[in-house]
Design a protein around this motif. Structure first.
Motif, PDB file in Angstrom:
ATOM      1  N   GLU A   2       0.907  -1.183  -0.024  1.00 19.94           N
ATOM      2  CA  GLU A   2       0.008   0.037   0.004  1.00 19.94           C
ATOM      3  C   GLU A   2       0.866   1.173   0.074  1.00 19.94           C
ATOM      4  O   GLU A   2       2.157   1.253   0.322  1.00 19.94           O
ATOM      5  N   HIS A   3       0.077   2.501  -0.079  1.00 19.26           N
ATOM      6  CA  HIS A   3       1.148   3.696  -0.658  1.00 19.26           C
ATOM      7  C   HIS A   3       1.844   4.065   0.736  1.00 19.26           C
ATOM      8  O   HIS A   3       3.009   4.236   0.603  1.00 19.26           O
ATOM      9  N   HIS A   4       1.261   3.848   2.038  1.00 22.99           N
ATOM     10  CA  HIS A   4       1.997   4.324   3.022  1.00 22.99           C
ATOM     11  C   HIS A   4       3.153   3.422   3.456  1.00 22.99           C
ATOM     12  O   HIS A   4       4.274   3.732   4.046  1.00 22.99           O
ATOM     13  N   HIS A   5       2.914   2.104   2.981  1.00 27.12           N
ATOM     14  CA  HIS A   5       3.938   1.289   3.523  1.00 27.12           C
ATOM     15  C   HIS A   5       5.132   1.111   2.243  1.00 27.12           C
ATOM     16  O   HIS A   5       6.268   1.098   2.838  1.00 27.12           O
ATOM     17  N   LEU A   6       4.637   1.674   1.203  1.00 27.86           N
ATOM     18  CA  LEU A   6       5.672   1.867   0.076  1.00 27.86           C
ATOM     19  C   LEU A   6       6.652   3.109   0.404  1.00 27.86           C
ATOM     20  O   LEU A   6       7.890   3.035   0.588  1.00 27.86           O
ATOM     21  N   ASP A   7       6.145   4.053   1.236  1.00 31.82           N
ATOM     22  CA  ASP A   7       6.777   5.329   1.672  1.00 31.82           C
ATOM     23  C   ASP A   7       7.626   4.838   2.588  1.00 31.82           C
ATOM     24  O   ASP A   7       8.719   5.410   2.594  1.00 31.82           O
ATOM     25  N   ALA A   8       7.291   3.899   3.606  1.00 32.96           N
ATOM     26  CA  ALA A   8       8.170   3.366   4.802  1.00 32.96           C
ATOM     27  C   ALA A   8       9.451   2.702   3.949  1.00 32.96           C
ATOM     28  O   ALA A   8      10.529   2.892   4.453  1.00 32.96           O
ATOM     29  N   SER A  21      11.792   5.028   2.496  1.00 31.13           N
ATOM     30  CA  SER A  21      12.357   6.042   3.714  1.00 31.13           C
ATOM     31  C   SER A  21      13.679   5.192   4.476  1.00 31.13           C
ATOM     32  O   SER A  21      14.657   5.652   4.685  1.00 31.13           O
ATOM     33  N   HIS A  22      13.309   3.798   4.253  1.00 27.97           N
ATOM     34  CA  HIS A  22      14.367   2.890   4.674  1.00 27.97           C
ATOM     35  C   HIS A  22      15.579   3.068   3.988  1.00 27.97           C
ATOM     36  O   HIS A  22      16.645   3.080   4.447  1.00 27.97           O
ATOM     37  N   GLU A  23      15.336   2.952   2.590  1.00 29.48           N
ATOM     38  CA  GLU A  23      16.455   2.890   1.638  1.00 29.48           C
ATOM     39  C   GLU A  23      17.008   4.221   1.774  1.00 29.48           C
ATOM     40  O   GLU A  23      18.462   4.419   1.726  1.00 29.48           O
ATOM     41  N   ALA A  67       4.675   0.757  13.660  1.00 26.57           N
ATOM     42  CA  ALA A  67       3.710  -0.294  12.984  1.00 26.57           C
ATOM     43  C   ALA A  67       3.644  -0.181  11.558  1.00 26.57           C
ATOM     44  O   ALA A  67       3.567  -1.334  10.844  1.00 26.57           O
ATOM     45  N   THR A  68       3.707   1.004  10.845  1.00 27.13           N
ATOM     46  CA  THR A  68       4.054   1.067   9.456  1.00 27.13           C
ATOM     47  C   THR A  68       4.880   0.398   8.660  1.00 27.13           C
ATOM     48  O   THR A  68       4.935  -0.660   7.917  1.00 27.13           O
ATOM     49  N   VAL A  69       6.112   0.544   9.424  1.00 26.55           N
ATOM     50  CA  VAL A  69       7.359  -0.060   9.128  1.00 26.55           C
ATOM     51  C   VAL A  69       7.238  -1.624   9.276  1.00 26.55           C
ATOM     52  O   VAL A  69       7.669  -2.383   8.217  1.00 26.55           O
ATOM     53  N   LEU A  70       6.719  -2.034  10.411  1.00 27.66           N
ATOM     54  CA  LEU A  70       6.534  -3.388  10.631  1.00 27.66           C
ATOM     55  C   LEU A  70       5.779  -3.940   9.395  1.00 27.66           C
ATOM     56  O   LEU A  70       6.082  -5.353   9.138  1.00 27.66           O
ATOM     57  N   GLN A  71       4.644  -3.564   9.232  1.00 33.80           N
ATOM     58  CA  GLN A  71       3.747  -4.311   8.495  1.00 33.80           C
ATOM     59  C   GLN A  71       4.588  -4.303   6.985  1.00 33.80           C
ATOM     60  O   GLN A  71       4.182  -5.171   6.372  1.00 33.80           O
ATOM     61  N   ALA A  72       4.945  -3.226   6.532  1.00 42.70           N
ATOM     62  CA  ALA A  72       5.686  -3.211   5.383  1.00 42.70           C
ATOM     63  C   ALA A  72       6.772  -4.264   5.238  1.00 42.70           C
ATOM     64  O   ALA A  72       6.773  -5.130   4.045  1.00 42.70           O
TER      65      ALA A  72
END
Length: 313
Positions: free
Chosen positions: A176-182, A185-187, A241-246
């Motif tokens: 999902e969009h917010h997971h992709l953003d996370a 951001s990680h990269e 939570a968002t980073v974890l779900q991604a």
């Protein structure tokens, strides 16, 4: 000469003791930044100690001088070594010592050349990979990343000119969009923190010294800890939570990308646990190890320098 003995013993002590101790302190990633510093300090100080040891021995053999700071229980051994170096025990012994020093110097030079060539080869490969990724994919201005039109999941960063973040069509479809953003951001955290330089150096040392656990285990541990640092950077922006779900979503794909595979279980455990600051005793322990790893060889080298100056007066 006694400084060389101390540095040599220090280097072997770090090689034997540091890997298990540092791994125990950094397994759960309680203080990943301090743990990375400790691993790097242990590896760098060992290389420094061994290099300076060889330099001191060669200088002593060439100049026939002995340090003014002897270690008492080593005096007899050092004096015999000095006498052999000046030829008191015959030309064969003197020649053998110089030959041994020459072989040690040659070995060090070979390792240095191998490390340099490994680092250069890694840099060329990385630059070429970044160039090919930009040619094969299309730049997505909204993501500030290169998108590869393949279903195979991929999400990673490549240092280059310029740096490049690569994601595949399979990842875009899975997240999902917010997971992709996370994930992005990680990269970006990897690139902003120049983690690629640390990985290149530690993996280079592990390549040229494959039988030394400090460097082989250290390279894998530093890589794992850097992933945790990037997770933390992404979590500060998007939430844990968002980073974890991604991460969990990527890990459930048929062939998860490297960003999800690297030390998956500890990363998931960290992100799932309540966010607590590192315990005081853990911070103190890791910080003490780091300072010790840096202080001992530096202090020994300063002592040797003072001894040389005193001898010269």
């Amino acid at each position: 000469m006694s400084v060389a003995v101390c540095l040599l013993l220090y280097g072997f002590a770090v090689v034997v003791l540091a890997p298990r101790l540092l791994r125990r302190l950094s397994t759960e990633g309680v203080a990943p930044r301090i743990a990375v510093t400790a691993w790097l300090a242990a590896m760098a100080s060992t290389v420094l100690a061994w290099t300076v040891t060889l330099a001191i021995i060669i200088i002593d053999l060439v100049t026939h001088q002995i340090s003014l700071f002897p270690v008492r229980f080593m005096d007899s051994c050092l004096l015999h070594l000095h006498d052999a170096a000046v030829g008191d025990y015959g030309g064969h012994m003197q020649t053998g010592l110089f030959a041994l020093s020459g072989f040690a110097t040659l070995a060090l030079l070979v390792l240095a050349v191998r490390l340099g060539s490994t680092l250069l080869r890694s840099r060329r490969t990385t630059l070429e990979h970044a160039r090919m990724a930009r040619l094969a994919g299309r730049h997505h201005p909204g993501l500030d990343a290169v998108v590869l039109e393949v279903d195979h999941p991929a999400a990673y960063c490549v240092a280059g000119k310029p740096h490049t973040i690569v994601v595949s069509r399979g990842v875009l479809a899975a997240l999902e969009h917010h997971h992709l953003d996370a994930v992005l951001s990680h990269e970006r955290a990897h690139l902003d923190g120049r983690h690629h330089l640390l990985l290149t150096l530690t993996r280079g040392l592990a390549t040229v010294l494959p039988r030394v656990e400090l460097f082989t285990l250290g390279a894998s541990e530093v890589a794992r800890l850097l992933e945790m640092l990037a997770d933390d950077a992404a979590a500060r922006i998007h939430g844990r939570a968002t980073v974890l779900q991604a991460l969990l979503t990527l890990s459930t794909l048929p062939t998860p990308p490297a960003t999800a595979e690297a030390a998956l279980l500890p990363r998931v455990r960290r992100l799932s646990a309540p966010e607590n600051p590192p315990r005081l005793h853990t911070r103190i322990a890791v910080t003490a190890i780091t300072l010790t790893a840096v202080f001992i060889p530096v202090a020994a080298i300063v002592t040797a320098g003072i001894g040389i100056q005193v001898c010269a007066v």
